[in-house]
Design a protein around this motif. Structure first.
Motif, mmCIF file in Angstrom:
data_model
loop_
_atom_site.group_PDB
_atom_site.id
_atom_site.type_symbol
_atom_site.label_atom_id
_atom_site.label_comp_id
_atom_site.label_asym_id
_atom_site.label_seq_id
_atom_site.Cartn_x
_atom_site.Cartn_y
_atom_site.Cartn_z
ATOM 1 N N MET C 386 41.729 64.202 -21.481
ATOM 2 C CA MET C 386 41.102 65.476 -21.130
ATOM 3 C C MET C 386 41.396 66.520 -22.211
ATOM 4 N N MET C 401 28.962 68.818 -25.768
ATOM 5 C CA MET C 401 29.624 67.560 -26.117
ATOM 6 C C MET C 401 30.482 67.063 -24.967
ATOM 7 N N PHE C 402 31.221 67.989 -24.413
ATOM 8 C CA PHE C 402 32.121 67.606 -23.324
ATOM 9 C C PHE C 402 31.331 67.002 -22.160
ATOM 10 N N THR C 404 28.506 65.639 -22.153
ATOM 11 C CA THR C 404 27.853 64.373 -22.495
ATOM 12 C C THR C 404 28.859 63.227 -22.584
ATOM 13 N N TYR C 405 29.934 63.488 -23.287
ATOM 14 C CA TYR C 405 30.825 62.373 -23.606
ATOM 15 C C TYR C 405 31.894 62.115 -22.555
ATOM 16 N N TRP C 406 32.254 63.107 -21.803
ATOM 17 C CA TRP C 406 33.335 62.920 -20.837
ATOM 18 C C TRP C 406 32.832 62.547 -19.439
ATOM 19 N N GLN C 407 31.533 62.664 -19.227
ATOM 20 C CA GLN C 407 31.010 62.250 -17.932
ATOM 21 C C GLN C 407 31.180 60.742 -17.778
ATOM 22 N N THR C 408 31.218 60.278 -16.554
ATOM 23 C CA THR C 408 31.231 58.841 -16.305
ATOM 24 C C THR C 408 30.185 58.547 -15.230
ATOM 25 N N LEU C 414 33.203 67.820 -15.859
ATOM 26 C CA LEU C 414 34.038 68.913 -15.358
ATOM 27 C C LEU C 414 34.822 68.484 -14.113
ATOM 28 N N ARG C 416 35.802 65.488 -13.435
ATOM 29 C CA ARG C 416 36.896 64.611 -13.885
ATOM 30 C C ARG C 416 38.067 65.438 -14.397
#
Lengths: 478, 478, 478, 478
Positions: C386, C401-402, C404-408, C414, C416
């Motif tokens: 994170m 970016m966040f 797009t790339y940190w989603q699952t 957010l 997560r």
């Protein structure tokens, strides 16, 4: 009816086929491998018959309390009290005493509609059990390696699991093997079923039924009988009395009349009868209580062993004893809590709190080895300083030496030997070894026990705790 | 001299007095309680005699490598290799094989001046042991409750611990009891001493000496002999061969000639001879190696048990197997490290790294129960599905059923039974129970093992690490 | 009286002397180190005031249920319900919420004769507490190293422990230090006493009394205040709200009027007032309930963390979750059992079953670290993936970016981050570190908790179990 | 070349893009979140440059010993000694110091043919690293939830994992995210790769390459930087110096020249380069040594904490300290053993014994939490009795009180505070919390570590042990 112990023993002389290795046992009540175990079981019947608090009346008949379908918390307490009285008789060492499977069936009889077209069979069986004071055991697990039957098929070898091989007008015919009928040697009847989920296509294996131990085609293959190898009660006081036995059940074309069939050709229902009724809960509440009785023996022994060498004065040992008593009380609390927070389920009935029951089951499963190991530590290396057996007392010269050199300021020599021999039978004998294995698996492997806990857990509630917390704040402004 | 196994067995027929309970054993090499154990010990002699790598030459004589006082790391490797070869023969189940006490004495012979006026006695004994290939065991612990002799005195009952009761011109006379002479039944001589510190005034108890097992006045009181109760090698393959026996040693006015006295009337020295010489380290290095051999049997069994039910394909089981192999290798590393970081101590000699040796000893002591428990979990409830004994193979009808129903896609029925019987002898039999107790205490209670570690730890170095760190910064300015 | 949260906050602006390091805090209700903690405490007052089920009426006045002296099991349930409601508000993270010490005093008020000549003082204090809805905390442990005062004397340095230094007509004067007044910063009054036994000659130290936090001469020395270092509620949602604070209490010539003195010059009684009354039991029942609330947060988080990566589908993870729920239910059962098996003690009153309460206390003390460690394992290394903080959401490019790339597939980026930040505040933040330390010691070191269990254990009963068993057989005839 | 610390710091001022949340860090060598960490890394360069024993000469150039491809055991010792010297500088708290990834690459350079057509690239990179004394780190794990890319595809959201998005004549273009580039903020270059097996069709993700930290398109997203929140070295001595940082690596169309590509379009090889070369072993040997340095700090602290309260005199505490030293020595033994039993692999080279290395890795992974927990127990509740910060020493009145009341017979007040603050930074601070998480996962989850052990285990040998035993007896005759 409340039968006597003698009546029960008499019933065991019924032509049943029991093997120890290749030896066919004629009479389990007199054979040196089984006679004391049989008496321990029989004594339970006398005990509960002697005290009216352990039975209840219905329609003018008296039944053992473990057949009581609870309407109130007090009813649950009455059940608990009888479980406890029975467990205390064996110090918790008889896992499948007559109250175990009876409680399963009683729980099922509180929600029999689950059985569908076999509902009446179940109720009739319940009535039969309580009226005739039947000692039922069960065999509800397939042989270990048979849980993946496809392997067998691939290699073209017969799947060993018990299944229906034929339907007749008057019943089904079953063949194959089930494990692990603990206590069967001393029981009247065997409940055959499936506690572990079947694959949906395992239809003939889904048979759930009851058969007398002496039914034609049924043979019991006992594991090594420890009682036979106990040289005396003094050397092996627990082995001597409380080897409850474990047997594989082999059926070769055994006929089961339709009225003793409870599930047939339904792989899902075969499992669900236990958990959609209070069956599994009533049955395993007994397991909790039984383990609790064992805990009391363990704590008592721990304390007396510490006293025997004076170690009880050492602060670190006292702390260990305090912890032992904490563990005993923890389980006691979990059991009492099952009544305090009893469930109104199924409608109109009372059931022990299932979550606390499964939590206690998990606790017992995962704690037993370490508890015994802690008792081992208290016993120390001194457990091997005792003579091989008590015959030293029969030789005057040896007796004199023994009494002089083995006495301690805390205990006479003979008392010490007696105490250590008893402890050894709980931590080191083959009987003890079987308990170490059994406590780990009698309710299934640990993942099975944990899955029961998982199934009954209030996940929505747990998630709500987190969700509500997270909903109460947001990302801060820039 | 390197004696043969037969010669060793012949030596055991020497009139020694051994009791199992009140039964006096005439010949331990033929008695059903001891004969296989005796053979297992004898086989060690043949093995090490057959392979020249396991002995060394000095002054034209050949001696077993466990008598080698190491000058180089290679010498340590030679010791290790023989320990390993011996341990492998019993899968680590003989704890007090002939290389254990021999290693103690060899270590002492590297710093004999510690013994003061008895230095020559010690050296003579060392020469005697290696020349005559003596199998020595020891009894170096007072009876359990006797560690506080003042309690006895207060109650006016005799303190049972062995002590010198009289000095004569030709030696001392000893009476009393020592524990726990593991292996004594199969040994030539017993080293009497004190591994646990004595109170400074326990002078007569400080006697440290060696006596032949058949010395006049010496009797061995064996604990229950498990071998006798093994019905066949197939049922109990480990019990059958590897019950090394434990005995209390009773001395009644036994005479010890002066030349076999190593400590007398010196309570401090009685303990220090082990730790001011490499004695304790050489001896317990063998314990490490011995446990390591057992680990290999355990890991092999774990894997084969998993294969027997196909469970080895389950990721969680594979992880357990990976962990088993990690544990085996961890101990392997600790042993190898003892050579890599060997100590130049005492001057001119090489000793296994003591800290690693004690660390390994602690690791074994605290890990064994959980390792066996993990093996129990792999075995599962299926261990009880095996018939009571292999006689089912002698009855054609039972044999046919057994072979049909107990086979699995992985293994034929008989192979499964053989495998499970072997596993049971390591986790559940009374022999297994003794090992569970023994591994916890063979080097003393856990606090004793940890105190060895404490004693050898470089506290000044550890403290310096912290002190230097703390010295490198100070309170900040205001 | 049931005061409001605002009223409570107002009471805290009373001139109390609180230090964080050398910083003197003027107003704990607004200072960034304490304001949210203060609000969390205040919210408890509003919550219990809003719902009539949480108070009871006596003589026309309403009092919080935690002042209820129970006559019936239902009364115990009412106490439990309020403890639970309070604990749920902080997810069990406020250990010394207003119901803790109040419960001690209430329990004492059920057996006040124990206090001898100070009985009336105790009863008056109880009346005062419930009437004025006082938030009391306690400081009942001497400074860590001061438990052996003789060391201080030997070196001629002052013993730091709080003690009576003078008696006046209107009261006693106390000076010295006590630990560890958790919550004192937010409380009205401090109970000074001794939970750990004193030496018989520690008479001036035996003082047991109550003083207002703002009493002259009293200063609180806070440990590092974590709330101040929380950069936002999003980053540290638990630290933000629930740092209950811990303080050393320093008294310099503080005057305590006689009517607030409960024990004086009686080293034995100073300890016994807790255990000869239900005080310790009522107070620590709250501890059990509080921990139980925390367990629910833990189990909820464990499940949601597993869901966040899809790991909840893995059988081994499901087993872990099942175990988590089993642990939560185990404690739930131990708490419920305290009511089911409530004690009729002292005469006329009801007390939670003490043994189950202490057993639960021991369970919490010895289980917490491993439970958090198991949660750590579920969180995995991913907890560090994170971003450092949520400000990434304030920069459009980084936000894109966040997101797009940190989603699952399971969760938006957010969500997560929010979930992992929350988890970290329970397993990894300094607030979490304090809880890991605190749960181990809030009821005293583990040996103290186990000694409570030891003290209350029915040793005679345990011994009887063994004695009766051993009495039932004797040595066999020759 | 052996660069100086200053040179290394200068290299870090290279325009790299580092974010803490949305804050862009300009110069990591001066920013309060990173400057001390940077200095700790730089100091390593000065240390190893100052002492010729830490470098070797080849073709007239000197290289750090961690680039030494070992031909002899002595070479392994030289590697070990440098690892140890580096680890000692940070008390084992810098996990990814410059010797970690360098050792991976060095190990690979001992068997470069594994890389096939990219063999020369690998060798050129190795020569570059050692010649320019490059500090390389790695990012070799996909984002946590991305290990099942099919979930992403199903929901039509982009798979975040780094992959090749385009091939050009001069190299490949990569985009996406990798975790967890510990130390990257302080490093020169990042090795991108895959330590966890890929699915066979994950071809673009198989890219293994090296890029400078300041490469165009590369951004580092740091987790919370703890150093920034340390108020002083006194309060948080470890956080202050040794926060090695963890970052996500984001690549947006970053170009990698062909000569820095080591694996491309080969999902199997991407993993095998680590285990078919000594890369993984050389790299993780450093992990073992690093943990060992930490153990020495832990044991030293444990002892000094016990001394600070006089608890070191309590037998039970002494036993705990003995156990701590046993654990430290156990790991020491496992490390030394890796040299004693070094492998001749690949041909012509020496590699640390892989099995012992993995065993030690497993030991560290599974032991760390409990070791820290044991240290927590030694610290006790007293850790909270320290003032919030050292500013109490800046106020004369508070200073006087502090020095009077917080002193003990064992230690002055300020020394106690200093010691406890240090201990807290190892057991309770957020820095400590990160280590508790990190040690569990820095070599992958426990199942990964155990699978390494499984992979390298000599199963055939283990099975032979059992097979030979079972072959030595058969079923008995009738």
């Amino acid at each position: 009816m409340l039968k006597t112990g003698s009546e029960h023993l008499e019933q065991l002389r019924d032509g049943r086929v029991v093997y120890i290795g290749s030896e066919r046992i004629d009479d389990v009540t007199t054979h040196p491998a089984f006679r004391n175990g049989a008496r321990s079981m029989a004594a339970i019947y006398d005990m509960k018959r002697a005290d009216p608090q352990y039975s209840y009346e219905e329609n003018g008949e008296r039944f053992s309390n473990y057949f009581l379908r609870a309407r109130t918390k007090d009813d649950l307490v009455r059940r608990l009290n009888l479980h406890r009285a029975i467990a205390d008789m064996s110090y918790g060492l008889l896992g499948r005493s007559p109250d175990h499977v009876s409680s399963f069936v009683t729980g099922m009889a509180m929600n029999p509609s689950v059985f569908g077209k076999f509902e009446k069979n179940l109720m009739k069986y319940y009535e039969h059990m309580r009226r005739d004071d039947v000692y039922g055991v069960y065999a509800v697990i397939p042989p270990q390696a048979a849980r993946n039957p496809e392997f067998y098929v691939k290699q073209n070898i017969p799947v060993p699991t018990l299944r229906v091989v034929r339907e007749d007008d008057d019943g089904v015919v079953i063949s194959g093997m089930k494990m692990l009928a603990t206590g069967a040697v001393f029981a009247n009847e065997i409940w055959i079923g499936n506690l572990i989920p079947l694959a949906p296509n395992q239809l003939p294996e889904s048979i759930t039924c009851a058969i007398p131990v002496n039914a034609k085609g049924v043979t019991l293959w006992s594991r090594k009988a420890f009682e036979r190898h106990a040289s005396s009660e003094f050397e092996s006081p627990l082995t001597w009395r409380f080897d409850e036995t474990d047997s594989m059940v082999m059926c070769e074309e055994a006929k089961v009349p339709w009225e003793r069939v409870f599930v047939h050709m339904d792989a899902i229902l075969a499992r669900e009868i236990y958990i959609k009724t209070p069956g599994h809960c009533y049955g395993n509440h007994q397991s909790n209580v039984r383990f609790h009785a064992k805990m009391q023996l363990i704590v008592g022994l721990a304390s007396k062993i510490a006293q025997a060498s004076g170690a009880n004065e050492v602060p670190a040992v006292r702390e260990v004893l305090g912890r032992f008593s904490a563990l005993e009380a923890a389980l006691g609390g979990m059991i009492a809590g099952q009544i305090q927070d009893a469930e109104d389920w199924p409608e109109g009935w009372k059931t022990f709190n299932r979550r606390y029951m499964y939590a206690a089951l998990n606790w017992c499963t995962e704690s037993h080895s370490a508890i015994i190991d802690s008792l081992r530590e208290l016993c120390g290396g001194g457990i091997f300083q005792m003579p091989a057996d008590v015959t030293v007392m029969h030789d005057p010269k040896l007796k004199a030496m023994f009494e002089t050199y083995w006495q301690t300021p805390q205990l006479p020599a003979l008392e010490r030997m007696k105490l250590y021999k008893l402890a050894w039978d709980l931590i080191g004998s083959e009987f003890a070894g079987r308990h170490l294995q059994y406590e780990k698996f009698y309710a299934g492997a640990s993942f099975i026990v944990r899955n029961h806990n998982w199934r009954e857990a209030p996940w929505a509630h747990y998630h709500k705790v987190v969700d509500d917390l997270m909903a109460s704040y947001d990302i801060p402004d820039k």
